[in-house]
Design a protein around this motif. Structure first.
Motif, PDB file in Angstrom:
ATOM      1  N   PRO A 189     -10.250   7.872 -11.910  1.00 21.95           N
ATOM      2  CA  PRO A 189     -10.886   9.033 -10.847  1.00 21.95           C
ATOM      3  C   PRO A 189     -10.760   8.411  -9.293  1.00 21.95           C
ATOM      4  CG  PRO A 189     -12.378   8.571 -12.838  1.00 21.95           C
ATOM      5  CD  PRO A 189     -11.225   7.437 -12.691  1.00 21.95           C
ATOM      6  N   GLY A 190     -10.907   7.109  -9.109  1.00 24.26           N
ATOM      7  CA  GLY A 190     -11.015   6.643  -7.799  1.00 24.26           C
ATOM      8  C   GLY A 190      -9.457   6.872  -7.303  1.00 24.26           C
ATOM      9  N   ASP A 196     -10.684   4.626  -0.752  1.00 23.28           N
ATOM     10  CA  ASP A 196     -10.466   3.237  -0.143  1.00 23.28           C
ATOM     11  C   ASP A 196     -10.577   2.181  -1.132  1.00 23.28           C
ATOM     12  OD1 ASP A 196     -10.099   4.792   2.126  1.00 23.28           O
ATOM     13  OD2 ASP A 196     -11.977   4.215   2.989  1.00 23.28           O
ATOM     14  N   HIS A 197     -11.609   2.214  -2.027  1.00 23.53           N
ATOM     15  CA  HIS A 197     -11.607   0.900  -2.817  1.00 23.53           C
ATOM     16  C   HIS A 197     -10.510   0.751  -3.924  1.00 23.53           C
ATOM     17  CE1 HIS A 197     -13.389  -1.191  -6.399  1.00 23.53           C
ATOM     18  NE2 HIS A 197     -14.163  -1.937  -5.617  1.00 23.53           N
ATOM     19  N   GLU A 204      -3.179  -4.074  -1.944  1.00 21.11           N
ATOM     20  CA  GLU A 204      -2.939  -5.799  -2.007  1.00 21.11           C
ATOM     21  C   GLU A 204      -2.217  -6.342  -3.247  1.00 21.11           C
ATOM     22  OE1 GLU A 204      -4.082  -7.402   0.409  1.00 21.11           O
ATOM     23  OE2 GLU A 204      -5.321  -5.988   1.437  1.00 21.11           O
ATOM     24  N   THR A 205      -2.293  -5.724  -4.313  1.00 19.73           N
ATOM     25  CA  THR A 205      -1.393  -6.092  -5.258  1.00 19.73           C
ATOM     26  C   THR A 205      -0.043  -5.692  -5.166  1.00 19.73           C
ATOM     27  OG1 THR A 205      -3.167  -5.504  -6.865  1.00 19.73           O
ATOM     28  CG2 THR A 205      -1.050  -6.007  -8.066  1.00 19.73           C
ATOM     29  N   LEU A 206       0.172  -4.758  -4.615  1.00 17.31           N
ATOM     30  CA  LEU A 206       1.784  -4.205  -4.010  1.00 17.31           C
ATOM     31  C   LEU A 206       2.155  -5.208  -3.081  1.00 17.31           C
ATOM     32  CD1 LEU A 206       1.333  -0.289  -4.690  1.00 17.31           C
ATOM     33  CD2 LEU A 206       2.444  -1.867  -6.178  1.00 17.31           C
ATOM     34  N   LYS A 207       1.275  -5.352  -1.849  1.00 18.43           N
ATOM     35  CA  LYS A 207       1.752  -6.345  -1.119  1.00 18.43           C
ATOM     36  C   LYS A 207       2.255  -7.735  -1.504  1.00 18.43           C
ATOM     37  CE  LYS A 207      -1.771  -5.497   1.728  1.00 18.43           C
ATOM     38  NZ  LYS A 207      -2.491  -5.576   3.182  1.00 18.43           N
ATOM     39  N   ALA A 208       1.636  -8.031  -2.508  1.00 20.30           N
ATOM     40  CA  ALA A 208       1.728  -9.480  -2.811  1.00 20.30           C
ATOM     41  C   ALA A 208       3.217  -9.430  -3.928  1.00 20.30           C
ATOM     42  CB  ALA A 208       0.689 -10.096  -3.629  1.00 20.30           C
TER      43      ALA A 208
END
Length: 600
Positions: A189-190, A196-197, A204-208
């Protein structure tokens, strides 16, 4: 490519592997005369040798030129060899064993690696608890590949957990050795709402440059599913209908077909493959949650493989779905998932493709299990005290704690309530409505309608909060059950027919540090103590199996006949699964994600 999960990184081995392949240098190990299950071409190659050096495959063919005086030769005539099995989604904590004992249980069944989401212990003890489990796993040959828990809590605002994980914590964990991605993003749902959460964790996962694993549990395959996949979610294990799995594969998402101790979705999901002429490269086979009794009696991924074949999936395709498909899903097929030159020599030996019994298991070129027994050992892991003392209930629990007050002005008569209707063998529930008796302002349960009082008490921070509801479908006629294995916040869950037994069940677990218990008529009938975070013990699989099996027999004694009832019960508080759930904060409608009243 993450060389962390290999004996040596490929860049250190290239010169040696090239020399061995040409016969200029002797191999460490040569497997002779096997039937090779080639998952790259979906064929069986007969009378094949495999030469291994530095823990990796150097040569495939006729390997006499690779044999030297110090080469270990394994006669595999009559055996089939396949890549070591990979479980693309698993929660080790559901085995009720520490990661080390879990490895000893699954490796003999052909499991070379797991992509595990330790969100159970993370909800109780945070990322520090995850690191403790990683230390335990690192002592074993198992490739314990971590996806950082994304949803702690599962759905923010609906429950209280022992810890919190947000974008900052995800960014930090992506730098850890052993972490390859983000654990199941249950907060779909988020994701759909653009919070934002949720999107901060995805970012952050995709940037890594790591993989996002999913949890899309609603039967919607149009705009919502497209949006979820477009957000970067690469795989999902929450399909319960064949059309859901097929839709995900068609949209380029890996559909992880589940068959665990309680969640028997595979027979239905297999129709996505058997009823359609499709390429299965986007299908994985996974277990998700497996109890110790299942591991001891049936096996791990070898058991899932046999079920898949029984469901009509061709055996080579089924093997691809737990080897190369999984490695490709996690961008790790450069090292894992096939028996080909340069890859890690993770090899399972099978007695035949009809029986699919594992006779020998090799990880990184070393035989680590044979005849169903592990060939490695170690001392018991020393868990810190803060891991084994996690029960912090903020109130005394007595029979009076389980009084359900009727709406104001109702002292006798009846009242209409919402009920959580259990579906045996499935993760979902239905919202039901029922009429219950009221006596002296108290709403009573009604075992004649199979309706039981249900409470969830917060047990991490002594807040004293609790939620109240009613469940329907367990078939219990007397007694009570309690568990601190209560996904995902793992608060104290109590279900029962009478207040006295419910209080006894709750206090039994508080006193022993957590676990699962069945009581009736003022006596404890069965107890599995789980002092490690209220989720696990340090016993081996056989001992845990005996304890859990004995506990399940007590469920039958009080009237329940469903498979793995504690696993079904444990999902009552999980507020990311449809339709109605109960957390320590109250009843949650998981189709609208709103709190709802107990009373209709």
């Amino acid at each position: 490519m993450l060389d962390h999960f290999c004996k040596k990184p490929l860049w250190e081995c290239t010169r040696t592997l090239a020399a061995v392949a040409q016969g200029h240098q002797s191999a460490d190990v040569v497997i002779k005369g096997a039937h090779l299950v080639n998952v790259c071409t979906a064929e069986i190659q007969e009378d094949v040798d495999v030469a291994i050096s530095e823990g990796r495959v150097a040569y495939i063919g006729q390997a006499d030129h690779c044999v030297g005086p110090d080469t270990e030769v394994i006669d595999a005539a009559g055996s089939y060899i396949a890549p070591g099995f990979l479980d693309g989604h698993i929660h080790v904590e559901s085995s009720m064993m520490g990661a080390g004992e879990y490895a000893r249980a699954v490796i003999p069944h052909g499991t070379a690696g797991i992509y595990w989401d330790p969100h159970e212990i993370c909800n109780v003890l945070g990322l520090e608890g995850v690191q403790v489990m990683m230390e335990d796993a690192a002592r074993t040959p198992l490739k314990a590949i971590v996806t950082t828990p994304s949803c702690v809590p599962a759905v923010p605002g609906f429950e209280d957990t022992g810890s919190f994980v947000g974008p900052e914590e995800i960014a930090e964990s992506m730098t850890w050795d052993g972490v390859v991605g983000l654990g199941e993003m249950m907060n779909f749902p988020g994701v759909l709402a653009g919070t934002d959460h949720a999107h901060g964790e995805l970012a952050e996962t995709l940037k890594a440059n790591k993989v996002i694993t999913g949890h899309y549990s609603i039967p919607e395959t149009d705009r919502g599913l497209n949006a979820y996949i477009a957000s970067g979610v690469r795989c999902c294990h929450e399909s319960t209908r064949a059309e859901d799995a097929l839709a995900k594969m068609r949209l380029g998402q890996y559909a992880q077909l589940r068959y665990g101790s309680a969640w028997h979705d595979l027979p239905e999901l297999a129709h996505a493959i058997t009823d359609h002429d499709i390429d299965t490269r986007f299908a994985n086979l996974i277990s998700d949650d497996t109890h110790p009794h299942t591991l001891v009696e049936d096996g791990h991924l070898d058991h899932v493989l046999r079920v898949a074949v029984q469901c009509g999936i061709p055996v080579i395709q089924a093997i691809q779905m737990m080897t190369i498909n999984v490695a490709t899903c996690f961008h790790m097929d450069d090292d894992l998932g096939s028996i080909t030159p340069g890859k890690c020599a993770d090899i399972v030996f099978l007695d035949g493709l009809d029986t699919l019994n594992v006779t020998r298991m090799m990880i990184d070129g070393t035989v680590v299990a044979e005849g169903g027994k592990p060939l490695f050992d170690y001392e018991c892991f020393a868990f810190p005290d803060w891991v084994t003392h996690s029960m912090h209930v903020g109130q005394p629990i007595t029979p009076a704690s389980f009084v359900v007050k009727a709406p104001e002005g109702t002292t006798d008569g009846t009242v209409d309530v919402r009920t959580i209707q259990i579906i045996p063998g499935k993760v979902g529930t239905f919202e039901g409505h029922a009429t219950l008796p009221v006596r002296n302002g108290e709403v009573l349960g009604d075992p004649s309608q199979d309706i039981l009082k249900t409470f969830v008490f917060e047990r991490h921070h002594e807040t004293g909060t609790f939620g109240v509801g009613f469940t329907q479908g367990f078939g219990i006629k007397r007694g009570a059950m309690a568990s601190t294995v209560a996904h995902d916040a793992h608060n104290l869950l109590v279900v029962g027919t009478n207040d006295e037994d419910m209080a006894l069940a709750a206090n039994t677990l508080i006193e022993c540090g957590g676990g699962m218990v069945v009581v009736a008529d003022g006596k404890v009938l069965g107890l599995v103590e789980l002092p490690i975070a209220g989720l696990m013990d340090d016993l081996g699989a056989e001992e845990m199996s005996e304890k859990v099996h004995a506990l399940e027999r007590t469920w039958a004694d009080i009237g329940c006949t469903m498979p793995s009832p504690f696993m079904t019960m444990a999902l009552i508080p999980l507020a990311c699964l449809p339709e109605l759930r109960l957390t320590n904060r109250g009843l949650v409608d998981c189709t609208t994600f709103e709190f709802v009243s107990l009373f209709v």
